[in-house]
Design an enzyme around this catalytic site. Structure first.
Site, short mmCIF file in Angstrom:
data_model
loop_
_atom_site.label_atom_id
_atom_site.label_comp_id
_atom_site.label_asym_id
_atom_site.label_seq_id
_atom_site.Cartn_x
_atom_site.Cartn_y
_atom_site.Cartn_z
N SER A 193 0.85 -1.20 0.00
CA SER A 193 0.00 0.00 0.00
C SER A 193 0.88 1.23 0.00
CB SER A 193 -0.88 -0.01 1.26
OG SER A 193 -1.51 1.23 1.47
N TYR B 102 -2.04 -0.49 10.53
CA TYR B 102 -2.08 -0.84 9.11
C TYR B 102 -0.80 -0.38 8.41
CZ TYR B 102 -3.82 -1.09 4.29
OH TYR B 102 -3.99 -1.38 2.96
#
Length: 252
Positions: free
Chosen positions: A140, A153
């Site tokens: 990501s 995350y």
């Protein structure tokens, strides 16, 4: 689908985690349509809807001991080998560090990093005798950027990016390429446990990118397909950003 890609993965065997929906589902279907035989793994029983000739669904919790071994063994039992692993499964939590529990933190790392490590380890064992293979991890832009409430995350995706690089250096001597996709906002269900309408939130958040929209899962699947293919034969240990320009530093 372009005709010249229809048989691109003929005789290739692929394992995709987190395949019940979103990017994982798009990857599993795209590679299958291009000739691959696929094991689609997910904790969600909805993955069983993908069942068709040459595509085997596997309902499993990827964080459990033995899950990675079972997934790789399923590919070998049904199709005789494993050529490609796509570590796609991922979850997110939106909490500030001071509000986060140890269980919150551990759950994110278990899915996003530890399960990817375990599946990659088993995949490499299976690929070494063939002297060829490809692993694609879904990272990501959060591997490099952060904002409040995504500490767990962001840490997990940063770890996944570094796992990608380190494993790439270990695996390339066996003909196995390891890379990652630095995904941006994609219209999926990943935020459904966090906000009322996850796909809508992601679509609106994507409007903040330079491209001014979120991606569809198939757009990320195309990048995965490229990295998994022989077209990317010289790409090793890269995190290929597909984030609509989110990771590009803004000018002064």
């Amino acid at each position: 689908m372009a005709a010249d890609k229809r048989g691109e993965f003929e005789d290739q065997v692929v394992l995709v985690t987190g395949a019940a929906s979103g990017i994982g589902r798009a990857v599993a279907l795209m590679l299958h349509e291009r000739g691959a035989r696929v094991v689609a793994e997910d904790k969600n029983p909805m993955v069983e809807a993908l069942a068709r000739p040459g595509l085997i669904p596997l309902v499993a919790d990827i964080t459990l001991d033995g899950a990675a071994q079972k997934a790789v063994a399923t590919a070998i039992a049904h199709f005789g080998r494993l050529d490609i692993l796509v570590n796609n499964a991922g979850i997110i939590i939106n909490k500030r560090v001071v509000d986060m529990t140890r269980d919150d933190w551990d759950r994110i790392q278990a899915v996003n990093v530890t399960a990817a490590f375990l599946h990659a380890r088993e995949a490499v064992h299976a690929m070494i005798p063939n002297r060829k293979g490809a692993i694609v991890n879904i990272a990501s832009y959060a591997a490099y950027q952060a904002f409040p409430t995504i500490a767990a995350y962001a840490a997990s995706k940063g770890a996944l990016a570094q796992l990608t690089r380190a494993l790439a250096l270990e695996a390339i001597d066996h003909g196995i390429r390891v890379n990652a996709v630095g995904s941006g906002d994609v219209v999926t269900n990943i935020l459904n446990d966090v906000v009322e309408d996850g796909p809508d939130f992601l679509a609106r958040h994507g409007e903040k990118t330079p491209i001014k929209r979120a991606a569809q899962p198939e757009e990320i699947a195309e990048v995965v397909a490229f990295l998994a293919s022989d077209r990317a034969s010289y790409i090793v240990g890269s995190v290929v950003m597909a984030d609509g320009g989110m990771s590009v530093p803004a000018g002064a």
